[in-house]
Write a protein that holds these residues in place. Structure first.
Motif, PDB file in Angstrom:
ATOM      1  N   VAL A  63       2.025  -5.662  -4.551  1.00  0.00           N
ATOM      2  CA  VAL A  63       0.899  -4.862  -4.121  1.00  0.00           C
ATOM      3  C   VAL A  63      -0.262  -5.161  -5.070  1.00  0.00           C
ATOM      4  O   VAL A  63      -0.036  -5.420  -6.257  1.00  0.00           O
ATOM      5  CB  VAL A  63       1.246  -3.356  -4.112  1.00  0.00           C
ATOM      6  CG1 VAL A  63       1.580  -2.862  -5.516  1.00  0.00           C
ATOM      7  CG2 VAL A  63       0.146  -2.521  -3.486  1.00  0.00           C
ATOM      8  N   ASN A  64      -1.468  -5.172  -4.567  1.00  0.00           N
ATOM      9  CA  ASN A  64      -2.617  -5.400  -5.438  1.00  0.00           C
ATOM     10  C   ASN A  64      -2.831  -4.214  -6.379  1.00  0.00           C
ATOM     11  O   ASN A  64      -2.418  -3.091  -6.079  1.00  0.00           O
ATOM     12  CB  ASN A  64      -3.875  -5.631  -4.606  1.00  0.00           C
ATOM     13  CG  ASN A  64      -3.906  -7.020  -3.994  1.00  0.00           C
ATOM     14  OD1 ASN A  64      -2.993  -7.816  -4.179  1.00  0.00           O
ATOM     15  ND2 ASN A  64      -4.970  -7.320  -3.259  1.00  0.00           N
ATOM     16  N   LEU A  65      -3.505  -4.468  -7.461  1.00  0.00           N
ATOM     17  CA  LEU A  65      -3.695  -3.441  -8.477  1.00  0.00           C
ATOM     18  C   LEU A  65      -4.526  -2.269  -7.974  1.00  0.00           C
ATOM     19  O   LEU A  65      -4.474  -1.178  -8.534  1.00  0.00           O
ATOM     20  CB  LEU A  65      -4.339  -4.050  -9.728  1.00  0.00           C
ATOM     21  CG  LEU A  65      -4.289  -3.212 -11.005  1.00  0.00           C
ATOM     22  CD1 LEU A  65      -2.857  -2.871 -11.393  1.00  0.00           C
ATOM     23  CD2 LEU A  65      -4.981  -3.938 -12.148  1.00  0.00           C
ATOM     24  N   ASP A  66      -5.257  -2.474  -6.880  1.00  0.00           N
ATOM     25  CA  ASP A  66      -6.001  -1.355  -6.297  1.00  0.00           C
ATOM     26  C   ASP A  66      -5.198  -0.620  -5.233  1.00  0.00           C
ATOM     27  O   ASP A  66      -5.708   0.284  -4.555  1.00  0.00           O
ATOM     28  CB  ASP A  66      -7.328  -1.838  -5.716  1.00  0.00           C
ATOM     29  CG  ASP A  66      -7.142  -2.848  -4.574  1.00  0.00           C
ATOM     30  OD1 ASP A  66      -5.982  -3.111  -4.179  1.00  0.00           O
ATOM     31  OD2 ASP A  66      -8.161  -3.380  -4.094  1.00  0.00           O
ATOM     32  N   GLY A  67      -3.912  -0.995  -5.078  1.00  0.00           N
ATOM     33  CA  GLY A  67      -3.041  -0.333  -4.119  1.00  0.00           C
ATOM     34  C   GLY A  67      -3.052  -0.932  -2.733  1.00  0.00           C
ATOM     35  O   GLY A  67      -2.346  -0.452  -1.833  1.00  0.00           O
ATOM     36  N   SER A  68      -3.809  -2.004  -2.518  1.00  0.00           N
ATOM     37  CA  SER A  68      -3.908  -2.616  -1.188  1.00  0.00           C
ATOM     38  C   SER A  68      -2.984  -3.818  -1.058  1.00  0.00           C
ATOM     39  O   SER A  68      -2.386  -4.279  -2.025  1.00  0.00           O
ATOM     40  CB  SER A  68      -5.356  -3.062  -0.930  1.00  0.00           C
ATOM     41  OG  SER A  68      -5.713  -4.120  -1.822  1.00  0.00           O
ATOM     42  N   ASN A  69      -2.899  -4.322   0.189  1.00  0.00           N
ATOM     43  CA  ASN A  69      -2.254  -5.600   0.483  1.00  0.00           C
ATOM     44  C   ASN A  69      -0.804  -5.663   0.008  1.00  0.00           C
ATOM     45  O   ASN A  69      -0.390  -6.618  -0.656  1.00  0.00           O
ATOM     46  CB  ASN A  69      -3.053  -6.751  -0.139  1.00  0.00           C
ATOM     47  CG  ASN A  69      -2.665  -8.103   0.441  1.00  0.00           C
ATOM     48  OD1 ASN A  69      -2.246  -8.178   1.597  1.00  0.00           O
ATOM     49  ND2 ASN A  69      -2.797  -9.147  -0.354  1.00  0.00           N
ATOM     50  N   LYS A  70      -0.024  -4.683   0.380  1.00  0.00           N
ATOM     51  CA  LYS A  70       1.411  -4.702   0.063  1.00  0.00           C
ATOM     52  C   LYS A  70       2.101  -5.792   0.880  1.00  0.00           C
ATOM     53  O   LYS A  70       1.838  -5.938   2.080  1.00  0.00           O
ATOM     54  CB  LYS A  70       2.018  -3.345   0.383  1.00  0.00           C
ATOM     55  CG  LYS A  70       3.500  -3.268   0.147  1.00  0.00           C
ATOM     56  CD  LYS A  70       4.050  -1.945   0.634  1.00  0.00           C
ATOM     57  CE  LYS A  70       5.553  -2.000   0.727  1.00  0.00           C
ATOM     58  NZ  LYS A  70       6.100  -0.842   1.437  1.00  0.00           N
ATOM     59  N   LYS A  71       2.990  -6.568   0.228  1.00  0.00           N
ATOM     60  CA  LYS A  71       3.658  -7.687   0.888  1.00  0.00           C
ATOM     61  C   LYS A  71       5.142  -7.704   0.539  1.00  0.00           C
ATOM     62  O   LYS A  71       5.547  -7.271  -0.537  1.00  0.00           O
ATOM     63  CB  LYS A  71       3.025  -9.019   0.456  1.00  0.00           C
ATOM     64  CG  LYS A  71       1.586  -9.215   0.887  1.00  0.00           C
ATOM     65  CD  LYS A  71       1.101 -10.614   0.559  1.00  0.00           C
ATOM     66  CE  LYS A  71       1.078 -10.886  -0.941  1.00  0.00           C
ATOM     67  NZ  LYS A  71       0.431 -12.174  -1.269  1.00  0.00           N
ATOM     68  N   ASN A  72       5.938  -8.259   1.459  1.00  0.00           N
ATOM     69  CA  ASN A  72       7.346  -8.545   1.193  1.00  0.00           C
ATOM     70  C   ASN A  72       7.451  -9.931   0.576  1.00  0.00           C
ATOM     71  O   ASN A  72       6.933 -10.891   1.135  1.00  0.00           O
ATOM     72  CB  ASN A  72       8.176  -8.518   2.473  1.00  0.00           C
ATOM     73  CG  ASN A  72       8.081  -7.203   3.218  1.00  0.00           C
ATOM     74  OD1 ASN A  72       7.816  -6.168   2.611  1.00  0.00           O
ATOM     75  ND2 ASN A  72       8.291  -7.252   4.518  1.00  0.00           N
ATOM     76  N   ILE A  73       8.129 -10.040  -0.538  1.00  0.00           N
ATOM     77  CA  ILE A  73       8.369 -11.354  -1.144  1.00  0.00           C
ATOM     78  C   ILE A  73       9.693 -11.914  -0.647  1.00  0.00           C
ATOM     79  O   ILE A  73       9.840 -13.128  -0.452  1.00  0.00           O
ATOM     80  CB  ILE A  73       8.376 -11.249  -2.680  1.00  0.00           C
ATOM     81  CG1 ILE A  73       7.060 -10.642  -3.178  1.00  0.00           C
ATOM     82  CG2 ILE A  73       8.616 -12.613  -3.313  1.00  0.00           C
ATOM     83  CD1 ILE A  73       5.823 -11.397  -2.747  1.00  0.00           C
ATOM     84  N   THR A  74      10.653 -11.073  -0.417  1.00  0.00           N
ATOM     85  CA  THR A  74      11.940 -11.498   0.140  1.00  0.00           C
ATOM     86  C   THR A  74      12.042 -11.046   1.590  1.00  0.00           C
ATOM     87  O   THR A  74      11.348 -10.134   2.030  1.00  0.00           O
ATOM     88  CB  THR A  74      13.107 -10.900  -0.676  1.00  0.00           C
ATOM     89  OG1 THR A  74      12.951  -9.475  -0.768  1.00  0.00           O
ATOM     90  CG2 THR A  74      13.140 -11.488  -2.063  1.00  0.00           C
ATOM     91  N   ASP A  75      12.933 -11.681   2.325  1.00  0.00           N
ATOM     92  CA  ASP A  75      13.112 -11.399   3.752  1.00  0.00           C
ATOM     93  C   ASP A  75      13.906 -10.101   3.904  1.00  0.00           C
ATOM     94  O   ASP A  75      15.116 -10.070   3.681  1.00  0.00           O
ATOM     95  CB  ASP A  75      13.852 -12.559   4.408  1.00  0.00           C
ATOM     96  CG  ASP A  75      14.024 -12.366   5.915  1.00  0.00           C
ATOM     97  OD1 ASP A  75      13.575 -11.321   6.439  1.00  0.00           O
ATOM     98  OD2 ASP A  75      14.619 -13.252   6.555  1.00  0.00           O
TER      99      ASP A  75
END
Length: 862
Positions: free
Chosen positions: A506-518
């Motif tokens: 997740v970005n340091l501002d709390g945005s753009n959360k992503k999965n790194i693993t499936d």
């Protein structure tokens, strides 16, 4: 009973030499279930058995007879109907199913923050240490190739671990370790010059003192080594390898005063490691924890078999440990900071807020975490002894003054909701940048009853700048890494499932959360990030065969690191018990996770014995979708039994409501859940024999076993096996116990109800087994002795006991690591074979010992 946490984030990770790694692997394999917390089932337990074929035994025989009978068939490997080899004890013990998992040491360069090179060190099978780079996959440089041992002044030293400095000019060799407590040891330390291959002892003027070093840490700038001997701190300036300069930093160290080194309770329960030293990022300051144990009571432990069997002393060796039990005085802890530039030891003034807090007095404070949040500021996490008040102090130590001072930045109170603050070491520093004016840090906070990430900046902030994660799931072990270039924070969470582990960012501002693993894949991952967090060693740990990959998170590429193809091929030739995962609903719509291991050739129309494996300690977790050929697998395969584990209320990663219900009342809700779950299996599954049911556990699991038998009285569980149990929480250490129970003075009724105390109830159990090591420094043998005495006073005789001389909590001294599982296996075999049904019992002849004339005796000579 401390939980398993990752330790030093700011110090290099030691890399095991090949010989040391193999040695440690074998030891770990034999004792893995004996570790204090026994928090999860791990890869394997190596027990000395093959396929065991015992005929029904009508008469009671000794354990030795049965063990010998088992070993007569030790080398039998019959194939089953599908041509595969049934799983056996011997195959597991031989390491047949042990996966190859490699460790690496990431190297921090001056440019790691902004230009992460992905430099790392890895060891090969010949004990050679190679420097490699993920930015140049063809680069490989040998840093150390002297093998498993070194010679100095005509004496050979076994190299047990190696730590390289960040500039790769020197390495610290740890040799000839002498075990102390769980994490600590004494050892001989040598400094190795990578370029010239010269070696010299860390304490160069006394080879004898050099063998007594308790701890050594290389500074981040690679110019200094801090170490502890006789509970005093020293620093060696090694900028000139051949002319090191030693400076003694503290001088009051003794058996009562600990500098830079934790005492017993801080090693076991607070830091979960052997270090209480913290270098600042620029190496200009060294923070030292000072513990005053003067008022801490001592506990004596006699050792009976330390010497050679043919040359033993007439008297035992007695070791006295500073061990604070519940309600007794804790160590008084303090911090001092050594300024390497001004060569002065700095202390807070007596008027400083650190010493004058209205909620946490100096005699009862716990310092649970220390982390530098810049070169001149350090975060010190403090709780009260009951762990329900938390304060964050920011200590400032500017280089241009001899003074240091602190302020309270955060205050959290868990008293109103019957909560507590678990001890963690997961806070990470976030440096300022062109976009951010101030330094900061990422910590765990409570968000609607779940553990989540929050970003605080500047460090003195009382409230988070951004709450990074939220939801009815939990972040595990805090933030894993921060990428300065992309502004991404990486973490592991239970968002998909509480029994899986996946990686997110997740970005340091709390945005753009992503999965790194499936997250579509069932998985349990371990992680190790490079110093700039661009690269990741991603270890897939199950449920299938483990493998490892190196990931470039900027380029979205990956490379195979280890595959375990040989293990997969081996597994294809064996018949392995099937593991089922799921959840069941108990009374009051309570949902709990379970793992069920089924016998080979399982037939649901048949009736099988049932074994529950339990731990159950607050915040713990046994059920995980990780690869394991475990003791449960062995019991299912060899004894044709169904083995079940249930993580009931009080366990972790399900939120605070699920966890906190056990506050002040250990051994109640956890027991109810085990009994209810066992009844569910007996009444609903259709394939359980209700007369052949057992429960077993180690440490807190041993306590749970006894409490469950006490409550159940043999109605659901007919048998039990308890290893190294707490039987009365007043006998266990203060830091762990009071976190969940408060003090005995505050919670008299709770302590009374949580101890094992209804001894008459054990008469309803068919039979139970108690095992303990006499040298247990963690859960003292006193627990089992007081329990046995109470059984005697109440005329309870339907139990067996086995004692392991001088073994600590892991039970491994003098071959005990093998014997303990031999005994568990054979005892359970007898129970499920019905052998204990015909043992004559006096329990039915007398209701209590008061009916026996005190003057009654038996004439031994008539």
């Amino acid at each position: 009973m401390s939980s398993f946490e990752s330790y030093h984030k700011e110090h290099p990770i030691p890399i095991k030499s090949t010989t040391s790694w193999k040695y440690i692997s074998l030891i770990t394999i034999t004792i893995i279930y004996g570790t204090t917390l026994l928090l999860f089932q791990v890869n394997s337990l190596y027990i000395n058995h093959k396929q065991v074929r015992l005929q029904n035994i009508n008469n009671y025989q000794s354990n030795n007879d049965l063990i010998n009978d088992c070993h007569e068939n030790l080398f039998l490997e019959p194939s089953n109907e599908n041509g595969k080899i049934p799983l056996t004890f011997q195959a597991v013990r031989n390491g047949t199913f042990y996966p190859n998992i490699k460790d690496i040491q990431w190297i921090q360069t001056p440019n790691s923050l902004t230009d992460d090179s992905g430099d790392y060190i890895v060891v090969d099978d010949d004990s050679n240490y190679y420097l490699k780079s993920l930015q140049n996959d063809t680069s490989s440089t040998i840093l150390y190739d002297l093998g498993d041992s070194i010679n100095y002044e005509n004496k050979s030293y076994l190299v047990e671990s190696i730590t390289f400095s960040n500039d790769l000019k020197i390495a610290l060799l740890t040799c000839n370790k002498v075990h102390n407590w769980r994490h600590s040891y004494f050892a001989s330390y040598f400094i190795y010059n990578v370029e010239t291959k010269e070696i010299q002892p860390l304490i160069f003027n006394s080879i004898d003192d050099n063998s007594k070093i308790a701890l050594a840490i290389i500074s981040p700038d690679s110019q200094k080594i801090s170490y502890v001997i006789d509970n005093n701190v020293y620093i060696n300036d090694i900028s000139d390898f051949n002319n090191a300069i030693t400076k003694q930093i503290t001088s009051d160290g003794s058996s009562e005063i600990f500098n830079g080194k934790p005492d017993w309770v801080y090693e076991e329960e607070v830091f979960e490691g052997d270090s209480a030293l913290w270098w600042s990022p620029d190496s200009n300051h060294l923070l030292i924890l000072r513990s005053n144990d003067t008022e801490v009571p001592t506990f004596p432990i006699p050792y009976f078999v330390q010497e050679d069997a043919n040359n033993r002393s007439s008297y035992p060796i007695v070791e006295e440990i500073k061990y604070p039990k519940a309600g007794f005085s804790n160590p008084i802890v303090d911090i001092v900071i050594y300024d390497t530039k001004n060569e002065v030891l700095k202390s807070l003034s007596s008027e400083d807020p650190f010493y004058n807090d209205k909620d946490i007095d100096n005699y009862n404070k716990l310092i649970t975490e220390v982390i530098w949040v810049g070169n001149q500021q350090v975060l010190v996490r403090v709780t009260n002894r009951e762990s329900d008040i938390l304060k964050i102090f920011i200590v400032s130590c500017p280089s241009d003054t001899l003074e240091i001072n602190s302020i309270v930045s955060r205050f959290e109170d868990g008293r109103n909701d019957k909560s507590w603050f678990e001890i963690t070491h997961n806070t990470i520093f976030i440096p300022k940048s062109e976009k951010r004016q101030y330094n900061g840090y990422i910590d765990m906070i409570d968000v609607n009853g779940y553990d989540h990430l929050a970003y605080f900046s500047p460090p003195a902030s009382s409230e988070p700048k951004v709450i990074l994660t939220s939801g009815d799931w939990e972040v595990v072990n805090g933030a894993a890494a921060y990428d300065f270039v992309t502004d991404e924070v990486y973490y592991v969470s239970t968002e998909k499932s509480s029994i899986e582990r996946h990686i997110y960012s997740v970005n340091l501002d709390g945005s753009n959360k992503k999965n790194i693993t499936d997250v579509e894949l069932e998985a349990w991952y371990d992680i190790s990030f490079s110093k700039g967090a661009r690269y990741l060693l991603l270890s897939y740990m199950g449920p299938d065969v483990p493998n490892q990959r190196l990931l470039d998170l900027h380029e979205n590429s990956s490379y195979e690191f280890s595959s375990n193809d040989d293990l997969q091929n081996t597994l294809d030739t064996y018949d392995i018990p099937q593991n089922n995962y799921g959840n069941i609903t108990l009374d009051d719509d309570l949902i709990v996770n379970y793992k069920e291991t089924l016998p080979l050739n399982f037939d649901p129309s048949k009736k099988y014995p049932l074994l529950f494996f339990v731990y159950g300690g607050p915040g713990s977790q046994l059920i995980s979708k990780s690869f394991a050929i475990s003791f449960s697998s062995i019991i299912a395969a060899e004894l044709n039994a169904v083995v079940v584990t249930v993580d009931g209320r009080g366990t972790g990663f399900r939120g605070k409501k699920f966890r906190n219900i056990v506050r002040d009342n250990l051994g109640n809700h956890e027991v109810l859940d085990q009994v209810a779950a066992a009844k569910y299996w007996i009444n609903n599954k259709g394939y359980i024999d209700p007369e052949r049911t057992a429960i077993w556990g180690w440490s807190y699991g041993g306590y749970m076993t006894l409490k469950t038998l006490e409550y159940d009285q043999g109605k659901t569980f007919k048998y039990g096996m308890s290893v190294a149990p707490v039987t009365d929480w007043k006998l266990y250490d203060s830091v762990y116990t009071e976190r969940y129970m408060h003090t005995p003075e505050q919670n008299f009724e709770g302590y009374n109800g949580s101890r094992v105390h209804n001894f008459e109830n054990f008469k309803g159990v068919k039979r139970f087994l108690l095992m303990h090591g006499t040298g247990d420094d963690n859960v003292h043998f006193q627990n089992s002795m007081q329990f046995i005495d109470s059984l005697d006073l109440n005329g309870v005789e339907n139990y067996d006991m086995y004692v392991f001389p001088d073994s600590d909590h892991s039970i491994r001294w003098h071959n005990a690591g093998t014997i303990v599982y031999d005994r568990l296996f054979v005892w359970l075999k007898r129970a499920f074979d019905g052998e204990f049904d015909n043992i004559y019992s006096f329990n039915s002849l007398k209701k209590n010992m008061n009916e026996i004339d005190e003057e009654f005796f038996i004439n031994l000579y008539g």
